[in-house]
Design an enzyme around this catalytic site. Structure first.
Site, PDB file in Angstrom:
ATOM      1  N   ARG A  74       4.060   4.758   2.652  1.00 23.26           N
ATOM      2  CA  ARG A  74       2.715   5.119   2.198  1.00 23.26           C
ATOM      3  C   ARG A  74       2.748   6.306   1.241  1.00 23.26           C
ATOM      4  NH1 ARG A  74      -1.206   2.154   4.348  1.00 23.26           N
ATOM      5  NH2 ARG A  74      -0.943   1.194   6.399  1.00 23.26           N
ATOM      6  N   ASP A 135      -6.171  -6.432   5.384  1.00 21.48           N
ATOM      7  CA  ASP A 135      -7.586  -6.019   5.484  1.00 21.48           C
ATOM      8  C   ASP A 135      -8.506  -6.793   4.535  1.00 21.48           C
ATOM      9  OD1 ASP A 135      -6.661  -4.194   7.247  1.00 21.48           O
ATOM     10  OD2 ASP A 135      -7.009  -2.430   6.019  1.00 21.48           O
TER      11      ASP A 135
END
Ligand code: F6P
Length: 373
Positions: A74, A135
């Protein structure tokens, strides 16, 4: 001269990443004779210059493999933890891009990756991206690869929970991933027939949820499935969130802004506690025993579904065509049966949330699903 392209995968992993790497790589090498180099662990690998040659052998046999053969992280180019200090590594990335003689960099990722990619475009690099995330919240694309597989896993989990909830006359609260957008909870909730679906886009009232469950009990159905997205927020919590956002926006000095930001982050970090608390509240309000199931990273694992493999291959091969045409600074979006380039400025920082009048919500309401509103 044939082009040399770099590929990286960034953000949370998702099924279909390898299918996309393969799609880009095979089309780039096979159709256009390009050389393809992978960078390990997202933008960090680009900073460390950790590369892997993606030749025909490396790309063989990965279509069905879950996760990403390149690894991911990330890390953000402009805020990377290096030697215990957060540093802007953008210039190092630009340097490594140049020293590897890259003609283009392909970044596979979700919303955060699109923003990071745009930063590199602004530094003059030829960047092109693909939309992946379970998502399904990347703007300007019909869907993202990884979503379909996660939807299947969450739906199957709800199916399984149904039978045990029914046998024991219980409420089962099942937490589904999705910290900002509720696509996964809504999709799985509809497909699995959840009685209540709670999503970030619709703040809920626990009394309304408990009344819906009590109504079911009165009509003889003394069990309920509540599908809750990680980021679902009650109306009372929403008041606290709104106040903090207002404080952050109104802050005139940096320290106050940072404090408001940290408090917001701390509130968000309490997601799982909120799910446990919700189950506890529902037990008290309805008199039905309740249990909690947190699906977590199970939803990101395993082999990609057929629709994910298909989507990743379609977008990946279209990406190679766009590189050949020197179309950069874009995300390759799914639009119906087609793959279209969308300027990164229109994607970065624009999350695709579920609008209140979305047809999925209308259908769910039509079959009696309660949203706690
Ligand atoms: O962004 C995808 C996602 O799976 C979210 O649904 C979830 O909230 C988050 O990643 C979890 O992140 P991590 O794997 O870093 O804990």
């Amino acid at each position: 001269m044939a082009k040399h392209i770099g590929i990286l995968t960034a953000g949370g992993d998702s099924p279909g990443l390898n299918a996309a790497i393969r799609g880009v790589g095979k089309a780039a090498a096979g159709r256009y004779g390009m050389q393809v180099t992978g960078f390990r662990d997202g933008f960090r690998g680009l900073v460390d210059n950790r590369t892997v040659r993606l030749d025909a052998d490396a790309l063989a046999g990965i279509l069905t493999v879950g996760g990403t053969i390149l690894g991911t992280s990330r890390d953000k180019p402009h805020r990377m933890m290096i030697g215990g200090k957060v540093q802007d590594m953008t210039d190092v990335i630009v340097e490594n891009y140049r020293s590897n003689h890259l003609d283009a960099l392909v970044c596979l990722g979700g919303g955060g990756t699109q923003k990071n990619a745009l930063r590199l475009v602004e530094k003059g690099l030829n960047v092109i991206t693909l939309p992946k995330t379970i998502d399904n919240d990347v703007a300007k694309t019909d869907t993202t690869f990884g979503f379909d597989k996660a939807l299947g896993i969450a739906t199957e989990a709800i199916d399984r929970l149904h039978s045990t909830a029914h046998s024991h006359h219980r409420i089962i609260v099942v937490e589904v991933m999705g910290h900002r957008a509720g696509w996964l909870a809504l999709g799985a909730g509809i497909a699995g027939g959840a009685d209540v679906v709670l999503i970030p886009e619709i703040p809920y009232d626990v009394d309304i949820v408990s009344e819906a469950i009590r109504r079911r009990v009165r009509s003889g159905r003394n069990f309920s499935i509540v599908a809750v997205a990680e980021g679902a927020t009650s109306r009372s919590e929403m008041t606290a969130v709104d106040a903090l956002v207002e404080r952050r926006e109104a802050a005139t000095d940096k320290a106050e802004k940072r404090r408001a930001k940290e408090e917001l982050k701390a509130l968000e970090a309490q997601r799982t506690e909120r799910t446990l608390q919700l189950a506890h509240q529902l037990e008290e309000l309805t008199g039905l025993e309740s249990r909690v199931t947190i699906l977590g990273h199970l939803q990101r694992g395993g082999i990609p579904s057929a629709p994910d493999r298909l989507l990743a291959t379609r977008l990946g091969t279209a990406c190679a065509d766009l590189i050949d045409q020197e179309v950069f600074g874009v995300m390759v979006a799914a639009r119906g049966e087609y793959a279209v380039p969308v300027p990164l400025e229109e994607v970065a920082g624009h999350r695709k949330l579920i609008p209140p009048d979305h047809p999925w919500i209308a259908s769910a309401r039509a079959v009696g699903t309660n949203f706690g509103d």
